[in-house]
Design a protein around this motif. Sequence first.
Motif, PDB file in Angstrom:
ATOM      1  N   ASP A  44     -12.740   4.962 -20.113  1.00 45.40           N
ATOM      2  CA  ASP A  44     -14.037   4.286 -20.126  1.00 45.40           C
ATOM      3  C   ASP A  44     -14.029   3.040 -20.989  1.00 45.40           C
ATOM      4  O   ASP A  44     -14.829   2.128 -20.776  1.00 45.40           O
ATOM      5  N   ALA A  45     -13.138   2.982 -21.955  1.00 46.72           N
ATOM      6  CA  ALA A  45     -13.013   1.782 -22.783  1.00 46.72           C
ATOM      7  C   ALA A  45     -12.055   0.775 -22.155  1.00 46.72           C
ATOM      8  O   ALA A  45     -12.261  -0.434 -22.271  1.00 46.72           O
ATOM      9  N   GLU A  46     -11.029   1.271 -21.490  1.00 46.74           N
ATOM     10  CA  GLU A  46      -9.952   0.398 -21.036  1.00 46.74           C
ATOM     11  C   GLU A  46     -10.084  -0.044 -19.581  1.00 46.74           C
ATOM     12  O   GLU A  46      -9.751  -1.181 -19.239  1.00 46.74           O
ATOM     13  N   ALA A  88      -6.862  -2.702 -24.350  1.00 50.87           N
ATOM     14  CA  ALA A  88      -8.081  -2.981 -25.111  1.00 50.87           C
ATOM     15  C   ALA A  88      -8.015  -4.377 -25.723  1.00 50.87           C
ATOM     16  O   ALA A  88      -6.989  -4.783 -26.266  1.00 50.87           O
ATOM     17  N   ALA A  89      -9.113  -5.102 -25.622  1.00 53.71           N
ATOM     18  CA  ALA A  89      -9.189  -6.447 -26.193  1.00 53.71           C
ATOM     19  C   ALA A  89      -9.656  -6.413 -27.638  1.00 53.71           C
ATOM     20  O   ALA A  89      -9.401  -7.347 -28.399  1.00 53.71           O
ATOM     21  N   ARG A  90     -10.341  -5.356 -28.009  1.00 55.40           N
ATOM     22  CA  ARG A  90     -10.840  -5.173 -29.370  1.00 55.40           C
ATOM     23  C   ARG A  90     -10.678  -3.707 -29.734  1.00 55.40           C
ATOM     24  O   ARG A  90     -10.707  -2.831 -28.872  1.00 55.40           O
ATOM     25  N   PRO A  91     -10.546  -3.388 -31.004  1.00 59.65           N
ATOM     26  CA  PRO A  91     -10.358  -1.989 -31.390  1.00 59.65           C
ATOM     27  C   PRO A  91     -11.609  -1.137 -31.257  1.00 59.65           C
ATOM     28  O   PRO A  91     -11.532   0.086 -31.232  1.00 59.65           O
ATOM     29  N   LEU A  92     -12.787  -1.781 -31.150  1.00 57.31           N
ATOM     30  CA  LEU A  92     -14.058  -1.073 -31.083  1.00 57.31           C
ATOM     31  C   LEU A  92     -14.742  -1.382 -29.755  1.00 57.31           C
ATOM     32  O   LEU A  92     -14.722  -2.526 -29.289  1.00 57.31           O
ATOM     33  N   THR A  93     -15.366  -0.356 -29.145  1.00 60.62           N
ATOM     34  CA  THR A  93     -16.116  -0.532 -27.902  1.00 60.62           C
ATOM     35  C   THR A  93     -17.563  -0.116 -28.102  1.00 60.62           C
ATOM     36  O   THR A  93     -17.840   0.944 -28.683  1.00 60.62           O
ATOM     37  N   LEU A  94     -18.480  -0.949 -27.630  1.00 60.62           N
ATOM     38  CA  LEU A  94     -19.888  -0.572 -27.537  1.00 60.62           C
ATOM     39  C   LEU A  94     -20.059   0.123 -26.194  1.00 60.62           C
ATOM     40  O   LEU A  94     -20.042  -0.508 -25.149  1.00 60.62           O
ATOM     41  N   PHE A  95     -20.199   1.444 -26.231  1.00 55.75           N
ATOM     42  CA  PHE A  95     -20.258   2.215 -24.999  1.00 55.75           C
ATOM     43  C   PHE A  95     -21.642   2.201 -24.364  1.00 55.75           C
ATOM     44  O   PHE A  95     -21.759   2.247 -23.141  1.00 55.75           O
ATOM     45  N   GLN A 131     -15.766  -4.928 -27.997  1.00 51.60           N
ATOM     46  CA  GLN A 131     -15.764  -5.182 -26.564  1.00 51.60           C
ATOM     47  C   GLN A 131     -16.787  -4.270 -25.900  1.00 51.60           C
ATOM     48  O   GLN A 131     -17.239  -3.277 -26.479  1.00 51.60           O
ATOM     49  N   LEU A 132     -17.163  -4.611 -24.671  1.00 52.71           N
ATOM     50  CA  LEU A 132     -18.043  -3.770 -23.871  1.00 52.71           C
ATOM     51  C   LEU A 132     -17.839  -4.113 -22.408  1.00 52.71           C
ATOM     52  O   LEU A 132     -17.229  -5.133 -22.073  1.00 52.71           O
ATOM     53  N   TRP A 133     -18.364  -3.254 -21.541  1.00 49.62           N
ATOM     54  CA  TRP A 133     -18.353  -3.508 -20.103  1.00 49.62           C
ATOM     55  C   TRP A 133     -19.797  -3.539 -19.620  1.00 49.62           C
ATOM     56  O   TRP A 133     -20.588  -2.665 -19.956  1.00 49.62           O
ATOM     57  N   VAL A 134     -20.136  -4.546 -18.816  1.00 52.56           N
ATOM     58  CA  VAL A 134     -21.491  -4.704 -18.316  1.00 52.56           C
ATOM     59  C   VAL A 134     -21.441  -4.865 -16.803  1.00 52.56           C
ATOM     60  O   VAL A 134     -20.501  -5.455 -16.254  1.00 52.56           O
ATOM     61  N   LEU A 135     -22.444  -4.324 -16.114  1.00 54.48           N
ATOM     62  CA  LEU A 135     -22.475  -4.436 -14.666  1.00 54.48           C
ATOM     63  C   LEU A 135     -22.670  -5.880 -14.223  1.00 54.48           C
ATOM     64  O   LEU A 135     -23.516  -6.594 -14.763  1.00 54.48           O
ATOM     65  N   GLN A 136     -21.897  -6.294 -13.240  1.00 52.57           N
ATOM     66  CA  GLN A 136     -22.035  -7.633 -12.691  1.00 52.57           C
ATOM     67  C   GLN A 136     -23.451  -7.820 -12.129  1.00 52.57           C
ATOM     68  O   GLN A 136     -23.986  -6.943 -11.458  1.00 52.57           O
TER      69      GLN A 136
END
Length: 239
Positions: free
Chosen positions: A156-158, A163-170, A198-203
Amino acid sequence: MIDALFLAGSESASDRRSDVLRSAGWAGTHQSVTERSGFFLSNVVAGIDAVAAHVLGLKSLFSPGYRHCMTIGLVAVRDAIVGDAKGIARVHVDSWRETYAGVLNERFFSEDVFDRRAAFWSSYLDLSPRPGSLAVAEIDGTIVGFANSGKSIGVDAEHGFPAARPLTLFSIYLLAQSQGTGAGQALHDAVVGDRPVQLWVLQGNGRATAFYERNGFAFDGSQYVDPGDSHLIELRMVR
């Protein structure tokens, strides 16, 4: 997937920790965006007004039993405790219902889902040490939002990328009625502060994207297409 998480009372703390981490996507196999806990789909409801935090002003205080508590106007943000599990689960399910009614199947918003999420968050909060940070926002003693961050480890982070950053905002979840109060900004600050993350956001989620850009995030070109639904595309942002 997290919705299928049930923990037997005879399991050791180590076993429970492994099961929760695996269910959360920090260890284990792929889960579709619509099936997993919502650590990234929650970005849809994360686009609250960051300016409100500055207008209302910030006041920090320490309360017995809480490591940290911060008030913004009528909103209090603090570290989550075990007793918060049902309140977090209620926000988790209701925010999905507010955001995805008519888009996702109603089974994602059922009371059975609420019970399973409550069990999951109770197990997560009972872990020692916890695998990340979990904060809640309250108004008049009722939880109206929560945010979660952790190490950038697991699918879910990768999403197949280093990983681009050591911490993820889930996740940042916030009920619609509480958007614009500054709660979202305070939740962000509580779980990631100003650290590289880092985080992932819906397009296409312009509101969430604008919120993250105000907090210094930018797209890095990484794109993940969910194999369970090609319409669900997540873009990575980093700071």
